[in-house]
Design a protein around this motif. Structure first.
Motif, short mmCIF file in Angstrom:
data_model
loop_
_atom_site.label_atom_id
_atom_site.label_comp_id
_atom_site.label_asym_id
_atom_site.label_seq_id
_atom_site.Cartn_x
_atom_site.Cartn_y
_atom_site.Cartn_z
N HIS A 1 -1.78 -2.04 38.81
CA HIS A 1 -0.50 -2.43 39.62
C HIS A 1 0.71 -1.82 39.12
N SER A 2 1.59 -1.60 39.74
CA SER A 2 3.08 -1.40 39.36
C SER A 2 3.63 -2.84 38.84
N ILE A 3 4.44 -2.71 37.88
CA ILE A 3 4.81 -4.03 37.46
C ILE A 3 6.27 -3.90 37.43
N PHE A 4 7.01 -4.95 38.29
CA PHE A 4 8.68 -5.13 37.96
C PHE A 4 9.07 -6.28 37.09
N THR B 1 8.20 -10.30 38.30
CA THR B 1 8.34 -10.98 39.35
C THR B 1 6.99 -11.53 40.27
N ASP C 1 4.97 -13.81 43.74
CA ASP C 1 4.99 -14.34 45.08
C ASP C 1 6.49 -15.07 45.32
N MET D 1 15.73 -5.75 46.54
CA MET D 1 16.62 -4.56 46.70
C MET D 1 17.82 -4.67 47.54
N MET E 1 16.97 -6.51 50.44
CA MET E 1 15.52 -6.69 50.97
C MET E 1 14.37 -6.77 50.21
N LYS E 2 13.38 -7.59 50.54
CA LYS E 2 11.85 -7.92 49.64
C LYS E 2 11.18 -6.72 49.67
N ILE E 3 10.92 -6.25 48.74
CA ILE E 3 10.16 -5.10 48.39
C ILE E 3 8.62 -5.41 47.78
N PHE E 4 7.76 -4.67 48.19
CA PHE E 4 6.52 -4.76 47.63
C PHE E 4 5.98 -3.56 46.90
N LEU E 5 5.53 -3.93 45.63
CA LEU E 5 5.28 -2.65 44.79
C LEU E 5 3.99 -2.63 44.72
N SER F 1 1.19 -2.42 46.87
CA SER F 1 1.25 -1.04 47.28
C SER F 1 0.64 -0.22 46.38
N SER F 2 0.72 -0.54 45.00
CA SER F 2 0.16 0.52 44.28
C SER F 2 -1.30 0.45 43.85
N SER G 1 9.40 -2.87 33.16
CA SER G 1 8.94 -2.37 34.84
C SER G 1 7.91 -1.06 34.43
N SER G 2 6.93 -0.96 35.19
CA SER G 2 6.10 0.22 35.18
C SER G 2 5.82 0.47 36.85
N GLY H 1 9.64 -2.42 53.41
CA GLY H 1 9.72 -2.86 51.94
C GLY H 1 8.77 -2.38 51.07
N VAL I 1 7.01 -0.05 48.68
CA VAL I 1 7.52 1.04 47.66
C VAL I 1 6.39 2.09 47.37
#
Lengths: 411, 401
Positions: free
Chosen positions: A351-354, A363, A365, A371, A407-411, B313-314, B347-348, B359, B361
């Motif tokens: 997973h991407s990680i923010f 982050t 839920d 953003m 805006m809420k974003i989803f990684l 998404s990833s 972050s990655s 929304g 990414v």
């Protein structure tokens, strides 16, 4: 490791019971010989017995010496081992989450065995594991398993998953060793709708490979390759089977057509890569496995394997953390987080990680990434703190915005 | 360079899970050796004594030659017996040495592997996983499965089948309420357990006493206590006192601690005590190695996305461009739910991230490639997670630091 190997070599050469065993045999020989002499001449009994005392005693001393030698070697090896593993103990972590869930672990193992194609081991295990399962554990297992994929250990027993994987291995086997794509193509056609929704072009890729295979003269009935016949078969194949891909894959189909024109001089053509690509078979096998597992909601590689390997990589970091914690006499402070970073190889990151650049928190839920209109991202809580519900300046650039525009974003 | 750090393999610290592999054989050799020494010592005493007595008797003329021959035969038989026993120990020793050799070589292989990204590491790690699974199966008493797995993978020498099968048999017999097997185990291992003050045997004797009292055999209970329990008064005084008190309390009593002493749960206590004693004796970790590996691995892999109500998404199952994350996969998802995840300080995200109007990414390349594969006309992109289609002009760059 070399030192241990060498020490063990010495141990298994000279630190064994062999010698003491031989010396016991010698004692027996002494006794047997004395008995023979006495039996031959009973008058000698007292003399023989008197003569026997010391040799027997000393033969026992020999046995002792041999044993002492064994002990010395064993101790030496054990000491070396201790030194090797000094300060390397397994960390104490929250194992409760695992020990309280034996049914889940059993299920994970059963699924691992199935997906690795170890069907006989898996069925032995399912028999053994369900034999002494308490009724409680069974119902627990059933209620927790999701509605979408009912994968309780009982459902594993019901063979459906076993059949799925048996089918997968059958298709893979045909593909890899027999170079027979037909079962895979049939499967892909059956699942065309699901595959298409996923954006997978597996069906087309399989068809393309089949075309190439036919084109270079192979034969569905395994005759000798014949280039001329092969070309005809391949053309027929395109006409009958691949034409329905026309609108979407028109470019690829044109390429296939272009390749035909170059025959038999394919090696010099711009299309040679399409035809002399052995990796294509491996690639297609990999993507087939991935699609097959994904349609079952499973990852392509065994999660148990990935998790155990990641665990082995992570364990030293947890050990180190434990030592530090002990030194500083601090306790675990975070509820959801273990305060240590574990660098895993890239293939173990999914997973991407923010991490919010303001709060330095990951982050979730409840606290998702937001953003701002300028394109910069912070966590929701940070946004609220920064803005206090009115216009505010982005911490990264001069632009100003209102929090409701974020805006809420989803990684 | 940073990537190199992530794939560096440090075999020294990597061997945490592999210690029992080498430690157990050491303990087995030690046990084997001690038992041999005890037998030798015992038979030596006997034989030298017998030899001396026979010589004396023969000298003084008390025994005739046939009797002398008879006692010599006895001595020879005894020595042959000893030899047979030693032969057994020697065979076991050979097995242990062979296994140790195999194990050392297996671990040595790790030292030859340059990096975690190497294919050889993958193979090595798969052997380790099979080992961990076999260990888990054995500890849970699924010995047939463990045997089948070890056989199919050809790792019999890396798995301690016999030790665990024996251990599980004793454990099960205790849970069933039978002490015979455990008492036999205690006497077999008495030479080895002496230094770790033998609580297990004491508790077993106490249980025998409780059972006698339960049946109302008061006299036998007292005899039993005199023989096995009161001798421990020095270091087990409270327990001995309690045993004495039990005589005055019937099995129906509600008085503590006697009620607990009569309770069935004492059998589980004994079984667990046996396991603890057994594992300590053989330098085995108290819990399955798989627990260590999984607990660490799940924590290391887990991210907040894995149990989120929004598809990530990833990495999700609904599109072909991502693989399913092992924690999100059905096998492990529930298991990982209550574990904590490790910290991330950076972050990655995918390279060149862009955001869609909904929304989501994605990496720009991945999105464009994927949209082309779908056969969309140029200038249109498709969200691989939700299947929504957007115009490329709606795609925005997102800055993630």
């Amino acid at each position: 490791m070399e030192a241990l190997l060498a020490e063990h070599e010495r141990l298994s050469k000279s630190g064994t019971l062999q010698k003491s065993f031989d010396d016991v045999q010698k004692t027996i020989d002494l006794l047997v010989k004395a008995r023979e002499r006495i039996a031959a001449d009973p008058a000698l009994a007292s003399l023989e017995l008197a003569k026997l005392q010391n040799p027997v005693k000393s033969s026992f001393d020999d046995v002792h010496k041999d044993l002492e030698e064994v002990r010395k070697h064993q101790t030496k090896y054990a000491k070396l081992l201790d030194k090797k593993f000094k300060d390397k103990s397994l960390p104490q972590m929250d194992y409760e989450a695992l020990t309280s869930q034996p049914a889940l672990i059993n299920r994970a193992i059963a699924m691992h065995l199935l997906r690795e194609g170890r069907f006989s081991v898996a069925s032995t295990f399912l028999t053994e594991a369900t034999r002494n399962q308490s009724p409680d554990a069974m119902t627990d297992d059933l209620t927790m398993s999701g509605t979408e994929h009912d994968l309780g250990i009982d459902s594993l027993k019901s063979e459906s998953l076993r059949k799925q994987f048996a089918n997968m291995y059958h298709i893979l086997h045909e593909m890899k060793t027999e170079r027979n794509l037909v079962p895979a193509i049939e499967w892909a056609r059956e699942k065309a709708f699901e595959l298409d929704r996923r954006g997978s072009n597996l069906e087309f890729e399989l068809g393309k490979l089949q075309f190439v295979w036919l084109f270079v003269g192979n034969h569905p009935s395994k005759g000798r390759p014949n280039l001329v016949e092969g070309r005809e078969r391949a053309l027929a194949y395109v006409r009958h089977q691949l034409s329905r891909f026309q609108p979407r894959y028109s470019r690829e189909l044109q390429q296939l057509g272009g390749a035909i024109a170059f025959c038999p001089n394919l090696q010099q053509s711009p299309y040679r890569r399409m035809f002399a690509n052995d990796d294509a078979w491996d690639d297609i096998a990999t993507s087939f496995t991935r699609e097959f597992c994904s349609l079952l909601g499973l990852s392509a590689d065994s999660p148990l394997y990935i998790a155990a390997t990641a665990g082995a990589i992570a364990l030293p970091h947890f050990s180190k953390l434990e030592v530090i914690m002990k030194d500083k006499r601090t306790e675990w402070t975070t509820e959801h987080e273990i305060p240590v970073e574990v660098p895993l190889p890239p293939s173990y990151r999914f997973h991407s990680i923010f991490v919010c650049p303001v709060s330095k928190e990951q982050t979730t839920d409840r606290n998702p990434p937001m953003m701002m209109p300028c394109g910069h991202v912070v966590a929701k809580e940070s946004l609220e703190k920064l803005s206090k519900h009115s216009r505010f300046k982005c911490p990264y650039c001069p632009s100003e915005s209102h929090p409701r525009d974020a805006m809420k974003i989803f990684l | 360079m940073a990537e190199l750090n992530f794939t560096k393999l440090n075999p020294e610290s990597h061997l945490l899970l592999d210690q029992p592999l080498l430690r157990l054989p050491v303990e087995l050799s030690r046990k084997n050796f001690k038992l041999t020494a005890v037998h030798v010592e015992h038979d030596k005493k006997h034989l030298l004594g017998a030899l001396k007595a026979t010589a004396n008797d023969s000298f003084s003329g008390q025994k005739d030659p046939s009797e002398t021959l008879g006692s010599l035969d006895n001595m020879i038989n005894r020595m042959k017996n000893l030899k047979r026993k030693m032969e057994g120990f020697h065979e076991e020793e050979k097995t242990t040495h062979r296994q140790t050799r195999q194990r050392l070589e297996h671990l040595h292989n790790l030292y030859q592997i340059p990096s975690l990204a190497d294919v050889k590491y993958d193979e090595w790690s798969r052997i380790r996983l099979n080992r961990l699974i076999a260990d888990y199966l054995l500890r849970n008493g699924y010995s047939e499965s463990a045997r089948a797995l070890a056989k199919e993978k050809g790792i019999e020498d890396l798995v301690d089948l016999d030790v665990f099968v024996q251990c599980h048999r004793v454990e099960e017999s205790l849970r069933r309420g039978s002490m015979q097997e455990c008492l036999a185990w205690c006497s077999e291992h008495r030479e080895l357990t002496r230094k770790t003050s033998n609580t297990l045997e004491f508790e077993l004797r106490l249980q025998q006493f409780i059972e006698l009292r339960r049946k109302g055999h008061l006299m036998e209970a007292q005899q039993h206590a005199r023989k096995f329990i009161s001798s421990n008064v020095e270091h087990k005084n409270p327990e001995v006192q309690r045993a004495a008190g039990l005589l005055a309390n019937s099995p129906e009593t509600r008085v503590e601690p006697y009620r607990t002493m009569y309770s069935k749960s004492r059998w589980d206590f004994l079984a667990n005590l046996f396991l603890k004693t057994h594992h300590e004796l053989f330098s085995l970790p108290t819990r399955p190695l798989l627990h260590f590996a999984l607990s660490a691995g799940l924590s290391a892999l887990k991210t907040p996305s894995c149990h989120s109500k929004y598809a990530s998404s990833s990495s999700n199952a609904s599109s072909t461009t991502t693989t399913v994350c092992p924690i999100c996969s059905t096998e492990l998802n529930e298991l990982a739910r209550n574990l904590r995840h490790v910290q991330h300080n950076k972050s990655s995200v995918e390279h060149d991230p862009i955001v869609l109007p909904n929304g989501r990414v994605y990496g720009r390349d991945r999105l464009l490639e994927m949209s082309a594969k779908f056969g969309l006309e140029e200038g249109r992109v498709k969200d691989p997670t939700t299947s929504e289609v957007f115009d490329i002009s709606q795609v925005r760059k997102v800055f993630i630091s």
